[in-house]
Write a protein that holds these residues in place. Structure first.
Motif, short mmCIF file in Angstrom:
data_model
loop_
_atom_site.label_atom_id
_atom_site.label_comp_id
_atom_site.label_asym_id
_atom_site.label_seq_id
_atom_site.Cartn_x
_atom_site.Cartn_y
_atom_site.Cartn_z
N ILE A 26 72.19 110.30 16.95
CA ILE A 26 73.12 109.29 16.41
C ILE A 26 72.46 107.91 16.40
CG2 ILE A 26 75.28 108.10 16.87
CD1 ILE A 26 76.43 110.74 17.87
N ALA A 27 71.67 107.58 17.45
CA ALA A 27 71.01 106.27 17.50
C ALA A 27 69.98 106.14 16.37
CB ALA A 27 70.33 106.08 18.86
N SER A 28 69.21 107.21 16.14
CA SER A 28 68.21 107.13 15.06
C SER A 28 68.87 107.02 13.70
CB SER A 28 67.31 108.37 15.11
OG SER A 28 68.06 109.56 14.89
N HIS A 29 69.98 107.75 13.50
CA HIS A 29 70.68 107.65 12.22
C HIS A 29 71.37 106.30 12.07
CE1 HIS A 29 70.96 112.28 11.41
NE2 HIS A 29 69.74 111.81 11.40
N LEU A 30 71.77 105.70 13.19
CA LEU A 30 72.37 104.37 13.12
C LEU A 30 71.34 103.35 12.63
CD1 LEU A 30 74.86 102.67 13.65
CD2 LEU A 30 74.07 102.34 16.00
N GLU A 31 70.09 103.50 13.04
CA GLU A 31 69.04 102.61 12.54
C GLU A 31 68.85 102.79 11.03
OE1 GLU A 31 65.56 103.44 14.75
OE2 GLU A 31 66.33 102.64 16.65
N ASP A 88 71.75 101.05 9.35
CA ASP A 88 71.57 99.60 9.35
C ASP A 88 70.58 99.18 8.26
OD1 ASP A 88 73.32 99.35 11.43
OD2 ASP A 88 71.77 99.34 12.99
N THR A 89 69.50 99.93 8.13
CA THR A 89 68.53 99.62 7.06
C THR A 89 69.17 99.74 5.69
OG1 THR A 89 66.73 100.45 8.46
CG2 THR A 89 66.29 100.22 6.11
#
Length: 473
Positions: free
Chosen positions: A164-169, A172-173
């Protein structure tokens, strides 16, 4: 000692007697009845082996821990693509590869450090993508133990948090890109609303239209037409004169090249004569030495004079050789390079003459065609001026639609989320107790049969050895 035939027997060593071997013929064949008799006689060994295998299978069933499936499901997030459809934040193959290669090992290592347990004792995690869906399934095999469940839950949650954290980045991009695009569209929309760009384009089109009308008037002027024809004729005459001069230079250069062979023959003749003179002088010198003129002074003077003539002749030979083998090839090469350059210049000049002739021939045609083109250009500019106002209004609508589309894409973005939280699922599939008992019984039957026959073999071996020992005694 007694001797019978070829056999000599020592009295101290009496002969050994063995029981005669009785050939039974067909009775040596093994039948199922004989096998059954052996199993019957060794029934205790057979039953003991079978019972031992069944007991071991039962112990294995009782001691084997029950495994359960620990499962969690993650829905991969989406966002709108350029065609208005929906696509995953990250491709399924990339998600699966990254989870298996980095997320799962990192999660296991982190949980191991947090719980102070070795990595080998933590349950493994397997990731898979559900077919025709956006679901990532994480599974682990654990025992019905609260500690194992806690460890598996921690590992699964760490993998979920990492994904989830990697997909959140990535989201954001994507949001930053959409924000930049929206601000750019807003600037373009405000600029179109100000009509400053429209007025500038209209002014440029009016200037271009005035220029085209001026060109149309100029092309329609007959006096200017006569001036242009005279200019083209002068260009053609100048190009033809230059071409004629180049052709004359080519003829002279080819004559020079043709005379090079005569020059080479002349140099060869001169070289031959110089070499003959040199040989003659050397012969004269040798004759003078051989004759031996009276008086050393006169002989020395003759030799000095002849040596001077020989040096002069030798220098002449060398000069002729340099001219023949060095100077003449260089001169020929220079002539040929000049000829190649001149031929190239002639070709260029001929193309210039052709272009001048073609320009003169096509001037009248191009003049009428230019008039038609300029008239068409004036009509096009007039049409473009009319369409510019219409395109301005359609442009305003297009930018407004694009801004609304960007807002829609922002609202459609969703991050990955855990659809099913980490929890214990159904019991893991394993071999049933009945199957294990069946396999244990089958193994007991085979081992019991082998053991019974081995015991029978040992018994018969001992009996045979006992009979032989009795016969010997």
């Amino acid at each position: 000692m007694n001797k019978t035939g070829d056999v000599t027997q020592d009295a101290n060593f009496p002969p050994q007697y063995y029981p005669p071997y009785i050939y039974r013929g067909a009775d040596d064949e093994i039948s199922l009845l004989d096998l059954g008799k052996v199993l019957y006689r060794r029934g205790r060994v057979f039953l003991a082996t079978l019972l031992a295998c069944l007991i071991l299978a039962s112990v294995y069933i009782l001691l084997k821990p029950s495994l359960y499936e620990f499962r969690s499901v993650i829905e991969v997030g989406v966002y709108s693509d350029s065609d208005g459809g929906v696509e995953s934040i990250e491709s399924f193959s990339s998600v699966l590869s990254r989870v298996n290669s980095s997320s799962i090992p990192a999660a296991i290592q982190r949980v191991s450090q947090e719980m102070q347990v070795p990595v080998s004792s933590l349950p493994g995690v397997t990731a898979s993508i559900t077919e025709n869906s956006r679901m990532l399934v994480l599974t682990s095999s654990i025992t019905n133990d609260a500690e194992h469940q806690t460890q598996a839950s921690a590992v699964h949650q760490a993998v979920i948090d990492s994904l989830i954290a990697s997909h959140l980045e990535l989201i954001d991009t994507r949001l930053q890109e959409l924000d930049i695009l929206k601000r750019s569209l807003d600037l373009d929309l405000n600029e179109m609303k100000s009509r400053s760009l429209l007025e500038t384009k209209l002014a440029d089109l009016n200037v271009a239209k005035s220029r085209v009308l001026t060109d149309l008037e100029r092309l329609s002027n007959n006096e200017l037409r006569q001036i242009e024809v005279q200019r083209l004729q002068r260009n053609l005459s100048s190009a033809q004169r230059e071409l004629q001069s180049m052709l004359e230079q080519e003829t002279n250069l080819r004559e020079r090249i043709g005379r090079q062979s005569e020059k080479e023959q002349l140099l060869l003749k001169q070289l031959t004569r110089a070499e003959a003179d040199l040989d003659a002088l050397r012969s004269s010198r040798q004759n003078v030495i051989d004759v031996g003129l009276t008086g050393s002074t006169q002989l020395s003077q003759s030799l000095l004079m002849i040596d001077s003539q020989i040096n002069t002749a030798l220098n002449s030979v060398r000069s002729l050789e340099n001219s023949l083998y060095l100077g003449l090839p260089d001169e020929n090469a220079e002539y040929r390079r000049s000829l190649v350059n001149l031929v190239s210049d002639i070709g260029i000049q001929e193309s210039l003459v052709d272009e001048a002739q073609k320009a003169l021939r096509e001037f009248e045609i191009s003049r009428d065609l230019s008039i038609q083109q300029v008239q068409a250009e004036a009509d096009r500019l007039e049409t473009e001026i009319n369409l510019l106002e219409q395109s301005h209004e359609s442009g305003l609508q297009r930018y407004q639609f694009q801004i609304a589309s960007v807002d829609n894409k922002v609202h459609q973005i969703s991050n990955s989320r855990a659809v099913i939280e980490p929890s214990v699922g159904q019991k893991a599939h394993s071999q049933s107790p009945g199957l294990i008992l069946f396999l244990g019984g089958l193994l007991g039957l085979m081992l019991g049969t082998v053991t019974a026959f081995f015991a029978e073999f040992i018994a018969r071996l001992r009996q045979s050895m006992h009979d032989e020992q009795s016969a010997i005694n």
